[in-house]
Write a protein that holds these residues in place. Structure first.
Motif, PDB file in Angstrom:
ATOM      1  N   GLU A 206     101.395 -18.440 -16.713  1.00 20.07           N
ATOM      2  CA  GLU A 206     100.607 -17.799 -15.749  1.00 20.07           C
ATOM      3  C   GLU A 206     101.173 -17.917 -14.235  1.00 20.07           C
ATOM      4  OE1 GLU A 206      96.015 -18.730 -16.063  1.00 20.07           O
ATOM      5  OE2 GLU A 206      96.053 -18.478 -18.337  1.00 20.07           O
ATOM      6  N   ILE A 207     102.461 -18.040 -14.740  1.00 25.01           N
ATOM      7  CA  ILE A 207     103.313 -18.575 -13.619  1.00 25.01           C
ATOM      8  C   ILE A 207     102.865 -17.448 -11.858  1.00 25.01           C
ATOM      9  CG2 ILE A 207     105.028 -16.948 -14.301  1.00 25.01           C
ATOM     10  CD1 ILE A 207     106.883 -19.356 -12.923  1.00 25.01           C
ATOM     11  N   HIS A 208     102.894 -15.976 -13.057  1.00 21.56           N
ATOM     12  CA  HIS A 208     102.535 -15.028 -11.326  1.00 21.56           C
ATOM     13  C   HIS A 208     100.582 -14.959 -11.390  1.00 21.56           C
ATOM     14  CE1 HIS A 208     105.663 -13.044 -11.270  1.00 21.56           C
ATOM     15  NE2 HIS A 208     106.506 -13.373 -12.759  1.00 21.56           N
ATOM     16  N   GLU A 209     100.120 -15.921 -11.367  1.00 25.77           N
ATOM     17  CA  GLU A 209      98.573 -16.552 -11.185  1.00 25.77           C
ATOM     18  C   GLU A 209      98.082 -15.556  -9.851  1.00 25.77           C
ATOM     19  OE1 GLU A 209      97.336 -19.957 -12.610  1.00 25.77           O
ATOM     20  OE2 GLU A 209      98.672 -20.582 -11.199  1.00 25.77           O
ATOM     21  N   ASP A 210      98.801 -16.547  -9.499  1.00 21.18           N
ATOM     22  CA  ASP A 210      98.708 -16.283  -7.589  1.00 21.18           C
ATOM     23  C   ASP A 210      98.452 -14.801  -6.647  1.00 21.18           C
ATOM     24  OD1 ASP A 210      97.781 -18.895  -7.062  1.00 21.18           O
ATOM     25  OD2 ASP A 210      99.571 -19.468  -6.865  1.00 21.18           O
ATOM     26  N   PHE A 211      99.203 -13.978  -7.867  1.00 22.51           N
ATOM     27  CA  PHE A 211     100.018 -11.838  -7.191  1.00 22.51           C
ATOM     28  C   PHE A 211      98.671 -11.216  -8.001  1.00 22.51           C
ATOM     29  CE2 PHE A 211     103.319 -15.056  -6.135  1.00 22.51           C
ATOM     30  CZ  PHE A 211     103.691 -15.084  -4.166  1.00 22.51           C
ATOM     31  N   THR A 212      97.302 -10.669  -7.272  1.00 16.71           N
ATOM     32  CA  THR A 212      96.717 -10.193  -7.904  1.00 16.71           C
ATOM     33  C   THR A 212      96.422  -8.849  -6.683  1.00 16.71           C
ATOM     34  OG1 THR A 212      94.767 -11.056  -7.152  1.00 16.71           O
ATOM     35  CG2 THR A 212      95.924 -11.274  -9.564  1.00 16.71           C
ATOM     36  N   PHE A 213      96.639  -7.625  -6.681  1.00 20.03           N
ATOM     37  CA  PHE A 213      96.158  -6.814  -5.403  1.00 20.03           C
ATOM     38  C   PHE A 213      94.826  -6.687  -5.908  1.00 20.03           C
ATOM     39  CE2 PHE A 213     100.583  -5.930  -7.008  1.00 20.03           C
ATOM     40  CZ  PHE A 213     101.338  -6.170  -5.842  1.00 20.03           C
ATOM     41  N   ASP A 214      94.357  -5.811  -4.673  1.00 21.53           N
ATOM     42  CA  ASP A 214      93.253  -5.835  -4.115  1.00 21.53           C
ATOM     43  C   ASP A 214      91.715  -4.573  -5.574  1.00 21.53           C
ATOM     44  OD1 ASP A 214      93.247  -6.386  -1.505  1.00 21.53           O
ATOM     45  OD2 ASP A 214      93.468  -4.118  -0.403  1.00 21.53           O
ATOM     46  N   GLY A 215      90.837  -5.373  -6.114  1.00 20.74           N
ATOM     47  CA  GLY A 215      90.468  -5.095  -7.446  1.00 20.74           C
ATOM     48  C   GLY A 215      90.679  -6.058  -8.061  1.00 20.74           C
ATOM     49  N   TYR A 216      91.383  -6.824  -8.296  1.00 19.20           N
ATOM     50  CA  TYR A 216      91.799  -7.783 -10.030  1.00 19.20           C
ATOM     51  C   TYR A 216      92.446  -9.162  -9.484  1.00 19.20           C
ATOM     52  CZ  TYR A 216      93.650  -2.424 -11.072  1.00 19.20           C
ATOM     53  OH  TYR A 216      93.467  -1.918 -11.330  1.00 19.20           O
ATOM     54  N   THR A 217      91.385  -9.999 -10.302  1.00 15.93           N
ATOM     55  CA  THR A 217      91.544 -11.077 -10.237  1.00 15.93           C
ATOM     56  C   THR A 217      91.947 -11.998 -11.506  1.00 15.93           C
ATOM     57  OG1 THR A 217      89.405 -11.276  -9.020  1.00 15.93           O
ATOM     58  CG2 THR A 217      89.355 -13.324 -10.179  1.00 15.93           C
ATOM     59  N   HIS A 218      92.459 -12.716 -11.386  1.00 16.36           N
ATOM     60  CA  HIS A 218      93.077 -13.681 -12.508  1.00 16.36           C
ATOM     61  C   HIS A 218      92.346 -14.122 -13.018  1.00 16.36           C
ATOM     62  CE1 HIS A 218      96.172 -15.662 -14.579  1.00 16.36           C
ATOM     63  NE2 HIS A 218      95.635 -16.810 -14.582  1.00 16.36           N
ATOM     64  N   THR A 219      92.101 -14.368 -14.426  1.00 19.00           N
ATOM     65  CA  THR A 219      91.791 -15.307 -14.553  1.00 19.00           C
ATOM     66  C   THR A 219      92.253 -16.684 -15.858  1.00 19.00           C
ATOM     67  OG1 THR A 219      89.275 -14.132 -15.314  1.00 19.00           O
ATOM     68  CG2 THR A 219      89.119 -15.522 -16.970  1.00 19.00           C
ATOM     69  N   PRO A 220      92.199 -17.858 -16.030  1.00 16.35           N
ATOM     70  CA  PRO A 220      93.207 -17.879 -16.957  1.00 16.35           C
ATOM     71  C   PRO A 220      92.482 -18.344 -17.960  1.00 16.35           C
ATOM     72  CG  PRO A 220      92.577 -19.897 -15.373  1.00 16.35           C
ATOM     73  CD  PRO A 220      91.625 -18.798 -14.825  1.00 16.35           C
ATOM     74  N   LEU A 221      93.777 -18.078 -19.792  1.00 14.64           N
ATOM     75  CA  LEU A 221      92.766 -17.377 -20.713  1.00 14.64           C
ATOM     76  C   LEU A 221      91.936 -18.846 -21.309  1.00 14.64           C
ATOM     77  CD1 LEU A 221      93.136 -16.561 -23.111  1.00 14.64           C
ATOM     78  CD2 LEU A 221      95.073 -17.876 -23.724  1.00 14.64           C
ATOM     79  N   VAL A 222      92.423 -19.949 -20.788  1.00 15.86           N
ATOM     80  CA  VAL A 222      91.529 -21.627 -20.968  1.00 15.86           C
ATOM     81  C   VAL A 222      89.575 -20.831 -20.609  1.00 15.86           C
ATOM     82  CG1 VAL A 222      93.335 -22.929 -21.478  1.00 15.86           C
ATOM     83  CG2 VAL A 222      91.708 -23.225 -19.355  1.00 15.86           C
ATOM     84  N   ASN A 223      89.505 -20.326 -19.514  1.00 14.96           N
ATOM     85  CA  ASN A 223      88.341 -20.067 -18.606  1.00 14.96           C
ATOM     86  C   ASN A 223      87.351 -19.065 -19.849  1.00 14.96           C
ATOM     87  OD1 ASN A 223      88.741 -21.861 -17.130  1.00 14.96           O
ATOM     88  ND2 ASN A 223      88.716 -20.726 -15.397  1.00 14.96           N
ATOM     89  N   VAL A 224      87.815 -18.466 -20.485  1.00 16.68           N
ATOM     90  CA  VAL A 224      87.312 -17.683 -21.534  1.00 16.68           C
ATOM     91  C   VAL A 224      86.259 -18.101 -22.692  1.00 16.68           C
ATOM     92  CG1 VAL A 224      89.079 -16.016 -20.315  1.00 16.68           C
ATOM     93  CG2 VAL A 224      89.132 -16.411 -22.498  1.00 16.68           C
ATOM     94  N   ASP A 225      87.121 -18.891 -23.346  1.00 19.52           N
ATOM     95  CA  ASP A 225      86.649 -19.434 -24.555  1.00 19.52           C
ATOM     96  C   ASP A 225      86.746 -20.748 -24.373  1.00 19.52           C
ATOM     97  OD1 ASP A 225      85.693 -20.022 -27.132  1.00 19.52           O
ATOM     98  OD2 ASP A 225      86.052 -17.915 -27.821  1.00 19.52           O
ATOM     99  N   GLU A 226      85.461 -21.847 -25.080  1.00 19.03           N
ATOM    100  CA  GLU A 226      85.177 -22.866 -25.050  1.00 19.03           C
ATOM    101  C   GLU A 226      86.244 -23.512 -26.288  1.00 19.03           C
ATOM    102  OE1 GLU A 226      84.665 -25.917 -23.655  1.00 19.03           O
ATOM    103  OE2 GLU A 226      84.293 -24.677 -22.086  1.00 19.03           O
TER     104      GLU A 226
END
Length: 398
Positions: A206-226
């Protein structure tokens, strides 16, 4: 603390600084006078506040073995929480000199020679290298470019490849380099579900996590499923965000104790311990003080992307921008020119005098594409596009 002189239009001379991007063209088989927009670092000076902290440490004059304390963890965890809603505990962080090093350690920690490791081509080429060079079996769930102009995951193939090859490890690129996808929560949930089902360990780069353009949001994989937390290694770094790649600092987050122990054991076996002092200083400073610089950078990158999009549409309709959702690397489709790989390489390198990343190095499905780094001043970006326009006009239409 206030930033000083943020000016992304400034053309900083990087030549004769032992810069991989500018000083090694001839050694890499390119003409010496090429304009480089290939490797993924930026042509921008980093935050003045980061430089201030580095200067303080230089003035101290001692560069002995250096470790991190609570304030380092607070800086890293604070950034991840603020920007990605990622809650991190101190003992989850394993520091490495880079994400690629971490990928290699994961391959060694979680697989043995001959085991299958899954990737999704076209993808950042070191993914392939750390698999093949460690004598593992490379398996690709190729991304599919659909009529909507976006790359998608073929989940039926994804699961089938895991089953047929008894895949032990999956290297996920999120956001994806080079195709620019920012995976949706729904896509990440499907990935997690399948990997949990087959007990596949996932390294989520997720090294590019801080670069998203308008309308898009980065979600860490660990946040989607316990459940995926037991199988996931999340690779983060300030290197891309703040142009610190040469300082070699990454924070690898591993929540599961068994996975973390195996990973740290491989690092110890490699003979690596403390990171370099300046990397630690820069990382802490970046996450504590770099917000203003980062926000201005995102605005500039959006401006560059808007410029490229308009330029290609009006001046070079023969090629096509694959619209990026994230990263500062754009993926350009040259296939309508009908050129072979060697012919397109000649057009780009020898005629246009550009050093880009040929799509073929990202896997066979990347043939016909070029990756361009837009993290440079707009004038340089225009010069590169002018060269592409002119050689297509003069060579392709001659």
């Amino acid at each position: 603390m206030t930033e000083q002189n943020i000016n992304f239009d400034e053309q900083v001379n990087r030549k004769d600084t032992d810069c991989l991007k500018f000083d090694f063209a001839k050694r890499r088989g390119k003409p010496e006078d090429v304009l480089p927009l290939w490797v993924a670092d930026m042509d921008f000076k980093t935050s003045s506040l980061i430089l201030d902290e580095i200067h303080k440490r230089v003035e101290h004059g001692i560069f002995g073995y250096t470790e991190t304390r609570d304030k380092y963890f607070e800086a890293v965890s604070g950034w991840l929480k603020k920007h990605h809603n990622f809650d991190v505990k101190p003992n989850w962080i394993v520091k490495t000199p880079g994400v690629v090093f971490a990928l290699a350690m994961a391959v060694k920690a979680y697989t043995k020679e001959g085991d299958a490791v899954l990737i999704q081509q076209p993808v950042y080429y070191p993914f392939t290298e750390v698999i093949v060079d460690n004598n593992r079996k490379l398996v690709s769930n190729d991304l599919v470019l659909l009529e909507d102009g976006k790359y998608h995951i073929d989940f039926e193939d994804f699961e089938q490849k895991i089953k047929e090859n008894h895949v032990k490890l999956f290297l996920l690129c999120s956001p994806h380099n080079p195709v620019g996808r920012v995976w949706s929560v729904e896509e990440l949930k499907k990935i997690a579900e399948i990997c949990v089902k087959y007990e596949v360990v996932v390294v989520s780069d997720e090294i590019h996590e801080d670069f998203t353009f308008d309308g898009y949001t980065h979600t860490p994989l660990v946040n989607v499923d316990e459940r995926i937390k037991e199988y996931c290694i999340t690779a983060t770094s300030p290197a891309k965000t703040f142009n610190l790649a040469g300082l070699q600092i990454s924070n690898i987050i591993i929540q599961d104790a068994h996975l973390r122990h195996a990973f740290k054991k491989e690092i110890a076996a490699a003979g690596y311990s403390q990171l370099n002092t300046m990397g630690i200083v820069a990382c802490e400073a970046a996450y504590k003080y770099g917000e203003e610089w980062y926000q201005e950078l995102k605005k500039y990158l959006k401006k560059n992307l808007d410029f490229v999009r308009e330029y290609i549409q009006t001046e070079i309709p023969e090629i096509k921008l694959i619209e990026p959702e994230g990263t500062y690397l754009i993926w350009i489709d040259f296939r309508n020119l009908g050129l072979r790989e060697d012919e397109r390489e000649d057009l780009i390198v020898n005629k246009a005098k550009l050093w880009l990343d040929s799509g073929a190095i990202f896997g066979a499905v990347g043939e016909g594409f070029e990756r361009i780094n837009i993290a440079t001043d707009t004038a340089t970006l225009k010069e590169a596009l002018d060269r592409i326009r002119d050689v297509i006009k003069n060579s392709y239409h001659e």
